[in-house]
Write an enzyme that holds these catalytic residues in place. Structure first.
Site, PDB file in Angstrom:
ATOM      1  N   SER A 703      33.631 -19.108  27.819  1.00  0.00           N
ATOM      2  CA  SER A 703      32.228 -18.738  27.674  1.00  0.00           C
ATOM      3  C   SER A 703      31.766 -18.603  26.223  1.00  0.00           C
ATOM      4  CB  SER A 703      31.942 -17.455  28.441  1.00  0.00           C
ATOM      5  OG  SER A 703      32.695 -16.420  27.899  1.00  0.00           O
ATOM      6  N   LYS A 746      28.775  -8.169  30.341  1.00  0.00           N
ATOM      7  CA  LYS A 746      28.487  -8.706  29.007  1.00  0.00           C
ATOM      8  C   LYS A 746      27.184  -8.124  28.472  1.00  0.00           C
ATOM      9  CE  LYS A 746      30.951 -13.058  29.342  1.00  0.00           C
ATOM     10  NZ  LYS A 746      30.835 -14.473  29.668  1.00  0.00           N
TER      11      LYS A 746
END
Ligand code: ADP
Length: 825
Positions: A703, A746
């Site tokens: 990511s 996140k």
């Protein structure tokens, strides 16, 4: 009856008649005789037998017999219960008897001694009303003239069988043997044996009716053999029963003797007492019968061993383990759902979804207690309340709670125990835990299932599967215990930080409940409502001694902790309380009020600065977002170019997947070099160094793709990357931005780091629903499809060297969606 009495007086003054006749001449027997029915017996010739006569008709017949020279015909009635039998109720063949002795008893009955004289058959009933009078035909036996070998053999056989039978019954004597050997008539032998065999009436009568003596003796032998077989079996059963009783008695006496010997030798009774004690405990446990047998077997071995041998110590600890297990003990479940909800709420702030799922679980259990269980697995970063939720479940259900950590376990024996052949063998952790709980239905928490390892010592996950799987855990076998134990009542709750590393056969059977990190506000609420009051109490303080003002609480959360959960926060609060307790113990009085200003006197200087470490935007430095087992984190990607031949160097906290992302990002940059406004020679004349500075936690995952690409492009174009923007997204070679996982974590991590703008893949738009509103209010989310959109958002226009504007990016800027406006409000 009157007459009868007189007659008795006449016949014998002392009410006793004794007549002895040496010989009974068959020819002198009258052909018409009084008849007396007898019950339960068939009378054979030569048989001498006492009779009690009570029935009127029979008494008459006895009286009448005097007239007939004391002869009377005796015949057996077919049904012995019949009080007044009619002619058809009697057999036809009977025996003519001669009365030897007769006594009239005071109650009117007669006692007589009658001897069988001849066999006869009724030809006609002459009288039936007041008494039976019949005409009879004498049946004579057909005896062979001489005794041949067959008959001799048969007679011998019968004699031997008789002796055997009598010996078996313990009634044999020399006299009997003598008597039997002197009888040389087939018929007499047959009658003598038959009359002593206790035969059934029908069998005896059929014997009586056989006039051929050889045939009769054959039949007698057959019945005799059957009786002999029966008696043999009967005797064996009797002996077995006796043996059993005498063995028990013998054991008892031997034990008593042994005790006495020990006492004589000056040894104590302790050992015997110990064995006895174990025996009692084993019986008390109520374990399944095969387990009980195995335990008693081991106890017997212990009994036979020297008390101080090392092996006896092994058996002792084994037996201690077995008897300490709750084989039949369990606690009663409390499944009051309203109460359970209250317990969960009083111990935990928020966590609505998890609480709801737990209440659903309990409700199903209430309605169907036998439903084979799902195994609950609580997944989330450390300190978000997984363990304390498990404890709350146990408290709500009123079950015992036990917790073990599986982190780092690689040896199967840790779960399933060592075989007893090893010195120092022990049961596995599960059986040990159950033993500690003293109840076979505790809430059993297995922590850190995601940290379970496997190596040459076996695979603990397969042993664990056997314990957890409701299909097979009703007889979980521990190597040490060596007998199955039922774990089906245990409620297993697992915890994990991440799902990826949970062994898949286990994952298959689990019901995952996810707990994510807390927002700043949630942490403040948890600290004020739950953690702080708990710490005050733990440290022996009261509300009157201490208060933490909101600004101080805020500062503790932001500047002293950086975590997804609240464990560090709890530690800091504990530290504050501890310091206050210390001062109070030194005699300081008054209320300690902690505010943002004096906080550092308790906790020292702040550990974390909420603002971004990077004060200003820089070239070649981008901010990515990673998801780790400790929650969401931001990370920096640094790219430097220096003269060289176009080599790529990767350093820092970079795993394999991230390296691949870096290569993909570089390829993308090279292929789009023109559109990005980068000169071709730059790639050939420079080496590229990508570095991910070490955070304490290794991060790996695809990511960071777009963050690396952004840093690369920034380094090549010399445009700065906006330091308020963080990004997450996987990159394809064609520059497409692919979706990522863990968005909620996140986002929370980004907010903790003071980031206000996050670029995320368009495909993750659906995950925004999970992001707390508080975060959405503070952070702007931009959804992108293509790397060019990322660059347009993240790169600042003012470059260090000044470069051309990228026309493609300009167009795409309009297509990037700003969702915070759309979904946040
Ligand atoms: P985990 O097992 O997830 O690592 P713990 O259950 O040990 O975390 O939680 C750490 C501490 O935080 C415990 O004292 C727990 O009571 C507290 N805690 C965590 N979440 C909450 C919450 N939502 N409400 C109240 N206290 C909480």
């Amino acid at each position: 009856m009157q007459g009868e009495g007189e007659y008795m007086a006449e016949a014998d003054i002392d009410d006793l008649i004794e007549i002895i006749e040496k010989e009974n001449d068959i020819n002198k027997i009258p052909t018409i005789l009084p008849m007396m029915p007898v019950r339960d017996i068939v009378i054979f010739t030569d048989m001498l037998l006492p009779l009690f006569i009570g029935r009127k008709k029979s008494i008459r017949a006895m009286e009448e017999s005097i007239e007939c020279d004391r002869y009377i015909f005796l015949v057996t009635q077919k049904d012995s219960d019949m009080e007044a039998p009619k002619p058809e109720d009697m057999y036809e063949v009977g025996t003519i008897g001669r009365i030897q002795k007769m006594i009239k008893l005071p109650d009117g009955r007669i006692k007589a001694l009658v001897q069988g004289v001849a066999k006869a058959k009724i030809t006609e009933y002459k009288q039936t009303r007041s008494l039976f009078r019949v005409s009879v035909e004498i049946l004579t036996d057909a005896e062979p003239e001489s005794i041949d070998i067959e008959a001799e053999a048969l007679m011998r056989n019968v004699r031997e069988n008789c002796e055997k039978l009598l010996s078996l019954k313990g009634e044999f004597s020399g006299d009997v043997g003598e008597l039997l050997s002197h009888i040389d008539s087939l018929g007499k032998l047959a009658d003598l044996v038959a009359s002593n065999l206790n035969l059934k009436i029908a069998d005896a009568q059929s014997l009586l009716e056989i006039t051929n003596t050889l045939d009769r003796l054959y039949k007698v032998n057959e019945l005799l053999t059957r009786e002999l077989d029966l008696s043999t079996v009967q005797a064996r059963i009797q002996t077995d029963a006796k043996d059993e009783i005498s063995r028990n008695q013998r054991d008892y006496f031997l034990r008593e003797q042994m005790k006495a010997i020990h006492r004589e030798l000056g040894e104590s009774d302790d050992r015997l007492l110990e064995i006895e004690e174990y025996r009692k405990k084993i019986e008390k446990c109520k374990m399944p019968s095969d387990c009980r047998e195995e335990s008693l077997k081991q106890l017997k071995r212990l009994d036979q061993m020297h008390g101080d041998s090392s092996e006896s110590a092994v058996i002792r600890s084994y037996l201690d383990c077995v008897v300490s297990l709750p084989w039949s003990k369990s606690t009663k479940d409390d499944l009051n759902i309203a109460k359970a909800e209250k317990v969960l709420d009083t111990n935990h702030y928020g966590l609505e979804k998890a609480k709801e799922r737990i209440l659903e679980y309990l409700s199903v259990r209430k309605l169907n207690p036998n439903k084979k269980g799902q195994i609950i697995c609580l997944v989330g970063p450390p300190g978000v309340g997984k363990t304390s939720l498990g404890q709350a479940i146990a408290k709500a259900m009123k079950r015992k709670f036990y917790r073990i950590s599986l982190g780092g376990i690689r040896d199967e024996a840790e779960i399933r125990g060592h075989r007893r052949t090893y010195i120092g063998a022990m049961p596995g952790r599960i059986i040990h835990g159950i033993g500690q709980c003293k109840s076979k239905n505790p809430v059993f928490m297995l922590d850190e299932i995601d940290k379970l390892g496997a190596d040459f010592r076996g695979d603990p996950s397969s042993a664990l599967l056997e314990a957890l799987d409701p299909e097979q855990n009703s007889d979980f076998s521990d190597h040490y215990l060596n007998m199955p134990f039922d774990l089906s009542q245990v409620m297993f709750i697992l915890t994990a930080n991440m799902v990826d590393t949970i062994p898949s056969p286990l994952l298959d059977r689990m019901e995952l409940i996810e707990l994510s990190g807390y927002t700043h506000q949630e942490k403040i609420a948890i600290a004020t409502e739950f953690l702080f009051p708990k710490k005050i109490k733990d440290n022996g303080l009261t509300r009157r001694n201490i208060q933490i003002l909101p600004d101080a609480m805020d500062k503790i959360v932001t500047e002293y902790t950086l975590e997804a959960g609240v464990r560090g926060l709890e530690r800091q609060l504990d530290k504050v309380c501890r310091k206050v307790a210390h001062q109070m113990a030194q005699g300081k009085k008054g209320k300690f009020s902690i505010d943002a200003k004096n906080l550092d006197t308790y906790l020292g200087p702040p550990k974390f600065q909420p603002d971004l470490d990077q004060e200003e935007s820089q070239v070649g430095l981008s901010t990515g977002l990673a998801w780790t087992e400790f929650g969401g984190e931001h990370l920096y990607i640094e790219v430097s170019l220096f003269p060289g031949k176009g080599d790529l160097q990767l350093t820092g906290q970079i795993g394999e997947i991230m390296q691949e992302s870096a290569r993909a990002a570089l390829t993308y940059t090279r292929t789009n070099q023109k559109a990005l406004g980068i000169k071709k020679e730059v790639f050939e004349n420079n080496d590229i160094h990508i570095h991910v500075p070490a955070g304490a936690i290794p991060k790996d995952g695809p990511s960071a793709g777009i963050a690396i690409a952004t840093a690369l492009v920034s380094a090549f174009t010399r445009k700065k990357v906006n330091n308020k923007i963080a990004m997450t997204g996987e990159i394809s070679l064609r520059g497409r931005v692919l979706p990522i996982g863990g968005l909620k974590e996140k986002a929370l991590g980004a907010l903790r780091a003071g980031i206000t703008h996050i670029i995320i893949p368009e495909k993750n738009e659906k995950d925004l629903a999970d992001v707390p509103k508080l975060v959405k209010d503070k952070v702007e989310f931009s959804l992108v499809r293509d790397v060019s959109q990322v660059l347009e958002l993240a790169l600042e226009d003012s470059s260090e060297q000044g470069s051309e504007k990228n026309s493609r990016a300009k167009t795409d800027k309009k297509t990037a969606k700003k969702t915070s406006k759309k979904s946040g409000k």
